[in-house]
Structure formats: structure tokens, C-alpha cells
Design an enzyme around this catalytic site. Structure first.
Site, PDB file in Angstrom:
ATOM      1  N   ASN A 293       5.981 -31.477   1.919  1.00  0.00           N
ATOM      2  CA  ASN A 293       4.682 -31.177   2.547  1.00  0.00           C
ATOM      3  C   ASN A 293       3.831 -32.434   2.451  1.00  0.00           C
ATOM      4  OD1 ASN A 293       5.474 -28.583   2.798  1.00  0.00           O
ATOM      5  ND2 ASN A 293       3.922 -27.696   1.456  1.00  0.00           N
ATOM      6  N   GLY A 294       3.083 -32.729   3.509  1.00  0.00           N
ATOM      7  CA  GLY A 294       2.223 -33.914   3.471  1.00  0.00           C
ATOM      8  C   GLY A 294       2.634 -34.886   4.555  1.00  0.00           C
TER       9      GLY A 294
ATOM     10  N   GLU B  60     -19.585 -17.860  13.332  1.00  0.00           N
ATOM     11  CA  GLU B  60     -18.420 -17.291  12.650  1.00  0.00           C
ATOM     12  C   GLU B  60     -17.814 -16.152  13.478  1.00  0.00           C
ATOM     13  OE1 GLU B  60     -16.505 -18.236  10.501  1.00  0.00           O
ATOM     14  OE2 GLU B  60     -15.518 -16.469   9.682  1.00  0.00           O
TER      15      GLU B  60
ATOM     16  N   ARG C 213       1.068 -18.959   6.125  1.00  0.00           N
ATOM     17  CA  ARG C 213       0.452 -20.290   6.152  1.00  0.00           C
ATOM     18  C   ARG C 213       0.562 -20.941   7.534  1.00  0.00           C
ATOM     19  NH1 ARG C 213       0.394 -22.789   0.758  1.00  0.00           N
ATOM     20  NH2 ARG C 213       0.651 -24.795   1.770  1.00  0.00           N
TER      21      ARG C 213
ATOM     22  N   TRP D 159       5.413 -27.110   9.732  1.00  0.00           N
ATOM     23  CA  TRP D 159       4.366 -27.107  10.766  1.00  0.00           C
ATOM     24  C   TRP D 159       4.327 -28.550  11.249  1.00  0.00           C
ATOM     25  CZ3 TRP D 159      -0.614 -29.132  11.750  1.00  0.00           C
ATOM     26  CH2 TRP D 159      -1.410 -28.383  12.633  1.00  0.00           C
TER      27      TRP D 159
ATOM     28  N   LYS E  82      -2.795 -21.611   7.777  1.00  0.00           N
ATOM     29  CA  LYS E  82      -3.795 -21.093   6.852  1.00  0.00           C
ATOM     30  C   LYS E  82      -4.566 -22.214   6.180  1.00  0.00           C
ATOM     31  CE  LYS E  82      -6.083 -18.164   4.373  1.00  0.00           C
ATOM     32  NZ  LYS E  82      -7.274 -17.641   5.073  1.00  0.00           N
TER      33      LYS E  82
ATOM     34  N   LYS F  67     -13.994 -16.140  14.830  1.00  0.00           N
ATOM     35  CA  LYS F  67     -13.051 -15.054  14.518  1.00  0.00           C
ATOM     36  C   LYS F  67     -12.388 -14.557  15.791  1.00  0.00           C
ATOM     37  CE  LYS F  67     -12.456 -15.482  11.260  1.00  0.00           C
ATOM     38  NZ  LYS F  67     -13.068 -16.428  10.418  1.00  0.00           N
TER      39      LYS F  67
ATOM     40  N   GLU G 148      -9.944 -17.315  17.479  1.00  0.00           N
ATOM     41  CA  GLU G 148      -8.736 -17.788  16.786  1.00  0.00           C
ATOM     42  C   GLU G 148      -7.623 -16.750  16.727  1.00  0.00           C
ATOM     43  OE1 GLU G 148      -9.013 -18.838  12.622  1.00  0.00           O
ATOM     44  OE2 GLU G 148     -10.591 -17.385  12.290  1.00  0.00           O
TER      45      GLU G 148
ATOM     46  N   HIS H   6     -30.932 -23.276  27.654  1.00  0.00           N
ATOM     47  CA  HIS H   6     -30.912 -24.712  27.982  1.00  0.00           C
ATOM     48  C   HIS H   6     -29.602 -25.134  28.644  1.00  0.00           C
ATOM     49  CE1 HIS H   6     -34.716 -25.453  25.968  1.00  0.00           C
ATOM     50  NE2 HIS H   6     -34.296 -24.605  25.044  1.00  0.00           N
TER      51      HIS H   6
ATOM     52  N   CYS I 217       2.822 -26.356   6.257  1.00  0.00           N
ATOM     53  CA  CYS I 217       4.161 -26.256   5.691  1.00  0.00           C
ATOM     54  C   CYS I 217       4.155 -25.541   4.338  1.00  0.00           C
ATOM     55  CB  CYS I 217       4.750 -27.644   5.478  1.00  0.00           C
ATOM     56  SG  CYS I 217       4.687 -28.688   6.912  1.00  0.00           S
TER      57      CYS I 217
END
Ligand code: M6R
Length: 608
Positions: A100-101, A481, A27, A74, A603, A485, A488, A504, A2
Site C-alpha cells: 500500500n502506498g 454535507e 475500503r 485501488w 474509504k 452524501k 457520492e 448570484h 488498497c
């Protein structure tokens, strides 16, 4: 996650608030809303992009006030629909809030408020907050906010306005970021400096459990117990240019290309390569504790976790000190043992990631010394750690972290050498690594020159739905990484793992034409990696290799090769990750996705 923005001043609030929301779109959010005081309280909300809200606003004509609040949501409590959008209002439609929160005791408070006759229209915890403020309101908004916050358990950054007090904006925070921009007779409050910087570069942050009452004539900051505090107004460390796209199509590509210049800043004034010396002002007060530390725990989430994993390798290899990497979300809940002499290193771009903050709290509680390796100046992690080193990579807008990753790895490398040099490492060995480290920016520049080739190769494989990313040693975290990338932003299924682990189990997945990316730089495990490549090749996998310049052998076995300059193995992930970042960005664009706003992602993940 948010975003909140609020304004009080002399300009029309609506345009300014919408512009602020747009600046925070990166964000991640699913709906947006705005409330303005103009005689009474007017509130407009919409599901979807800010552009949808903007369209809706063109159909409304009494939104001309100079005080207002706005929000991108969000979803956490309640589905994505208009009723759950912010601003939320009390049942008298007199008070509006953006938040927010998350509020932990919202269910209990809701039951109480229902018993007091309030009726609710949303499933949000935020509506409970505004209703509580309304219940406690006796003609003074600031007092009512303060009283309500005393009853609330959880995290919040809020902005509140009230129709009865058209010249007052009340904001407060606990555990979620909030910055107050101070202009000439106007104030722009936001969860993110990017929404403020077009209007003023003077700002201050609230500390946890502080409330600020803002009018056009000034502001007063105080604790929940109404004890006045004087915040320090400082210069924001970002400018407009840094948050605009310039000649790039996406922030992600811009930020990939910024890496050389940004890493020069990360290193600036911190290394004296000829003397084999590292100067880290942010931790110098604790040099003794760091050199004598018995154990390091490095923690973070996502990309920051991959950087922390490299930190683990670097600390053990270069500083010869036991180190362990852990997901912050796991560390926090698994009752970890913190022996005397433990240092926790929290790695984070935003400095606001809820899991990382929680791990930090846990480690502090158990007596660890805490360090932050963080990008955003003044963020929660930087405020709550004992010491730290900033990344200095500038604002990262793309949801996919790129320059923050190389910044984190660069800082962890310097920390490892800082301790290593003071423990076992000779001046010569340190000077040798530092002279190569100093050349990383120009080596990345050289790697970026292959962008067209990387695009061509990506086109060959972009329709494949399953990819593997394999590496060994220092390049195992780089492989993780690379896979993160790709998945996502392009929504292609990609897994990273140690190259040797593949046989394995995951080797069963290899089929004709499956792209397998190997990081095969000429490090100590080169021959072993070549062996793993053969194993994949003989089962029909298509090999994309990241290799060291001048390596001709790799061309005889790989289908496609991206070259990086030769560098000492501990520094190699700073180079090998770059072609993987570019490939992911191209894949997402070729598939027609919005690279900077990937679906479902935010974000900065400020909820658990
Ligand atoms: O702000 P932080 O570095 O603490 O964020 C941690 C992760 O959420 C973040 O790295 C995330 O994995 C990125 N989207 C990866 O590109």
C-alpha cells in the site's frame, strides 16, 4: 484504498487471507490477489471483486500453505488489469510482495534495475520494489528488505515472502498504516484492524521506517538501521459485532442509526453540564496554549472538511478566536503563513488521509501546535499531532461518512466550549449549551423515527438528476454535507451552497420540478431562508425543507418537510444532517447502487 493482509501460523492461509480481504472490501478496490508458500511460491490474481478471486481459487489445488500474503488494489500506477494486481513477484518468481502506498522514485529505480538485467511485466511501482529486494537478496530476506527500503522514497506498508525462506514473513511501513495481530503461534498482519479482529485482539502498530521479521516462534522489530525496538502490544479497540451488519442491509444505514449511541460515548466523561465544564484529557496538557492561541486553522477533506468548516464557525462564535478552514490539499501547497500562536486542527475519520497528513506536516514544520480530531485510535494523524481528541464512534465501514461526521462536529463543539469557557463564556451560557448538547443523542433518535416518511419523499424525487442543497450560517456546511452524501452514493449531481449565493448564478439552473433541499431550522437566519425558498418556489423548484418541529409556516411553502427537534443554532447541524444522510442512503438504494461500495471511491484516501 488498497488493503493488505498477511498470515503466518498453523492454519491454512488461503481461507484466512480471503476472509481478511472481504473484511476490507469496504475500503474500495478494483482487483485482488493472493500468494501462498507451499513448497514454492504460488500467486493467483484477479480483476474485480474478491468473489472473482475466490472463484478462481477454487480451480487451483496447490495453495495449501500456512504462510501467505493478499491484497486488494485501488489503482494508482498502471491500469486495472491482472498484470498490475498484487502480489507482485520478482522475475525469478521467488519473492512476492503486497504494497500500500506510492513510491516516488520508482522510475529511476526501474531504469537502474533494467540495466541490471531485470525484466518487468507490470506498470506498477510495487514491482520495482520487489525487483529491488530481489537484486539485493543474499540469502536473508529481512536484510534485503531493509536495504531496499533505504533506497526508496515514498510511502509504503508492505508484506514480503520468499520461497527460499518458507518460515519468514517480513513486513514494514512508512506513511501507510500497518497493524500486526499477535495470536498463539500465529500472526495476522493487515492495514486495517477489521481483518485481524476475528483472530486476535492483541496487536501492535509499526512506526514509520520500521521493519518486522515474523516467524511462527516470534517476531523482531527494528529500524531500517537494524536497531531493535520493542513495540507495545495492546488490545484492539474494536470487536467483531461492531464490524458486522447485524439486522441492517447496509453499513451506511447501520452507522446512521448508531449515531445516538455513539455520540453518548463521544460525550461520556467529557462534559459536566450543570457546572458548565468540559474535560478533554487529550488536550489538557496544552490548555494554556489553546486558550492563548491567536489563530486556528482547521483542515480535512470531504466530509471531514465540512466538519472542520463547522469547527471554524464554532471556534469563532463560541470561543471568540480567529479560525479558518482550509482543504488540506490546498493548505499544503499554497505556502501558508503560520504566525506565532497558530494551532492546526486536523480532522479525519481514518487518521490516514494523505492530504490531511501532508498539511499536518507542513504546519508542524512551520511551528504550529497541532491537534487531531480523529476516529481511528493509533492512526498516523494521532501519532503525529501534539495532542487530540478521539471521536469514539467505533469503526466506520460505509464509505459514506455519517457517524464520523456527527462525532467530529461533537468533538469540535466540545473543543470550542472548552476554550470559550476559559476565554469569554459565562458558566451559565456554557451550562445552557451543554445541557442541550447532552440531549442531542435522544433528539437524533427522534429524528430517525421519520425514516419511513423520508423514504416516501425520496421516492418522489429519486429520478431527478440535479439537486441543490442550501443552508445559511451553521447549516451551510450541513447543506454541503447533504449534497456530498447524495452524490457520492447515488451518483446524482448535487451541489451545496449558501442559500443566499444561489441568486448570484445558480438560480439559473432552477427549472420546473428540480428538487431543492433547504435547511430551514428556526435559527437566527430563518426569515432570510424563507425568502430564498420563495425565490426558488416561484421558478418552479420543488422544496424539500428540513425544519424545526412545530413550524407550521414552512408547510405552507415547502412541498415536503422533515422535522428535527428545536435546539440552539450552533448545535443544529448535528440534527439537520440526519434526514439528509437517510435521504441519500434511500436514493442510492432505490437506484440499485451498492451503498457501501460506491464506484471509484475508497474509504480512506491514502494517496495524493
Ligand atoms: O478519513 P478521513 O475523514 O480523513 O476521510 C476524508 C474524506 O476522504 C472522507 O470524509 C470522504 O469525503 C467520505 N467518503 C465522505 O463520505
Amino acid at each position: 484504498m488498497c488493503g493488505i493482509v498477511a498470515y503466518i501460523g498453523h492454519k491454512p492461509a488461503k481461507e484466512l487471507l480471503v476472509e481478511g480481504l472481504k473484511r476490507m472490501e469496504y475500503r474500495g478496490y478494483d482487483s485482488a490477489g493472493i500468494a501462498v508458500l507451499n513448497g514454492g511460491l504460488r500467486c493467483i490474481r484477479a480483476v474485480g471483486r474478491v468473489a472473482v478471486l475466490e472463484d478462481k481459487l477454487t480451480t487451483v489445488d496447490d495453495l495449501e500453505g500456512t504462510i501467505g500474503i493478499a491484497h486488494t488494489r485501488w489503482a494508482t500506477h498502471g491500469e486495472v488489469n491482472e498484470a498490475n494486481c498484487h502480489p507482485q513477484q520478482d522475475d525469478k518468481h521467488a519473492i512476492a510482495i503486497i504494497h500500500n502506498g506510492t513510491i516516488e522514485n520508482y522510475a529511476t529505480l526501474k531504469t537502474y534495475l533494467k540495466g541490471r538485467g531485470h525484466s518487468f511485466t507490470s506498470a506498477t511501482d510495487t514491482e520495482v520494489m520487489v525487483m529491488l529486494i530481489s537484486e539485493l537478496y543474499q540469502g536473508d530476506l529481512e536484510q534485503a528488505v531493509r536495504a531496499a527500503l533505504k533506497e526508496i522514497r515514498g510511502a509504503y506498508a508492505i508484506g514480503v515472502i520468499c520461497a527460499n525462506e518458507p518460515d519468514t514473513l517480513v513486513v514494514a511501513r512508512k506513511g501507510s498504516p500497518l497493524i500486526i495481530g499477535v495470536g498463539a503461534g500465529e500472526y495476522v498482519v493487515a492495514s486495517d484492524a477489521s481483518a485481524i479482529v476475528a483472530h486476535t485482539t492483541q496487536a501492535f502498530s509499526l512506526d514509520d521506517e520500521q521493519v518486522c521479521k515474523i516467524t511462527r516462534d516470534g517476531f523482531r522489530t527494528s529500524t531500517l538501521d537494524n536497531i531493535a525496538v520493542t513495540p507495545e502490544v495492546r488490545q484492539l479497540e474494536i470487536d467483531l459485532e461492531q464490524i458486522e451488519l447485524g439486522s441492517f442491509d447496509t453499513y451506511m444505514m447501520k452507522e446512521i442509526y448508531e449515531q445516538p449511541e455513539r455520540l453518548r460515548l463521544t460525550m461520556k466523561g467529557r462534559i459536566k453540564s450543570r457546572d458548565g465544564q468540559i474535560v478533554l484529557g487529550g488536550v489538557s496538557k496544552f490548555t494554556r496554549e489553546l486558550v492563548r492561541a491567536r489563530r486556528f486553522v482547521l483542515t480535512g477533506q470531504g466530509t471531514a472538511y465540512h466538519a472542520a468548516m463547522l469547527g471554524e464557525y464554532l471556534f469563532e462564535d463560541l470561543a471568540k478566536v480567529p479560525a479558518k478552514v482550509e482543504y488540506a490539499s490546498e493548505f499544503r501547497y499554497r505556502n501558508p503563513i503560520i504566525v506565532d500562536g497558530t494551532v492546526l486542527v486536523a480532522v479525519s475519520q481514518s487518521g490516514e488521509t494523505a492530504d490531511t497528513l501532508a498539511a499536518l506536516h507542513e504546519a508542524k514544520e512551520r511551528g504550529a501546535l497541532t491537534l487531531g480530531v480523529v476516529n481511528v485510535v493509533g492512526s498516523s494523524i494521532t501519532r503525529e499531532t501534539d495532542a487530540g481528541v478521539y471521536l469514539r464512534v467505533g469503526p466506520e465501514i460505509g464509505v459514506a461518512s455519517t457517524k464520523a461526521f456527527t462525532g467530529q462536529v461533537a468533538v469540535l463543539t466540545m473543543l470550542a466550549l472548552y476554550m470559550g469557557r476559559r476565554r469569554y463564556m459565562s458558566v451559565e451560557a456554557c451550562a445552557d449549551l451543554l445541557s442541550q448538547f447532552e440531549r442531542v443523542p435522544e433528539m437524533i433518535e427522534k429524528t430517525l423515527e421519520q425514516n419511513d416518511h423520508i423514504l416516501d419523499v425520496t421516492k418522489k424525487y429519486v429520478d431527478q438528476e440535479n439537486w441543490l442543497f442550501l443552508g445559511r450560517g451553521y447549516n451551510y456546511p450541513a447543506a454541503l454535507e447533504g449534497a456530498l452524501k447524495l452524490k457520492e452514493i447515488s451518483y446524482i449531481h448535487a451541489e451545496g451552497m449558501p442559500a443566499a449565493e444561489m441568486k448570484h448564478g445558480p438560480i439559473a439552473l432552477i427549472h420546473d420540478g428540480m428538487p431543492v433541499v433547504f435547511i430551514a431550522n428556526q435559527g437566527p437566519q430563518y426569515d432570510k431562508v424563507m425568502l430564498n425558498i420563495e425565490q426558488v418556489k416561484s421558478r418552479g423548484g420543488r422544496i424539500i425543507a428540513v425544519a424545526t418541529e412545530g413550524d407550521k409556516q414552512i408547510e405552507t411553502i415547502a412541498d415536503d418537510v422533515f422535522y428535527v427537534p428545536h435546539i440552539a443554532d450552533p448545535l443544529s447541524p448535528l440534527l439537520t444532517v440526519v434526514p439528509l444522510q437517510l435521504m441519500a442512503c434511500h436514493a442510492a438504494m432505490l437506484r440499485g447502487h451498492d451503498v457501501d461500495k460506491p464506484r471509484n471511491l475508497a474509504k480512506s484516501v491514502t494517496v495524493e
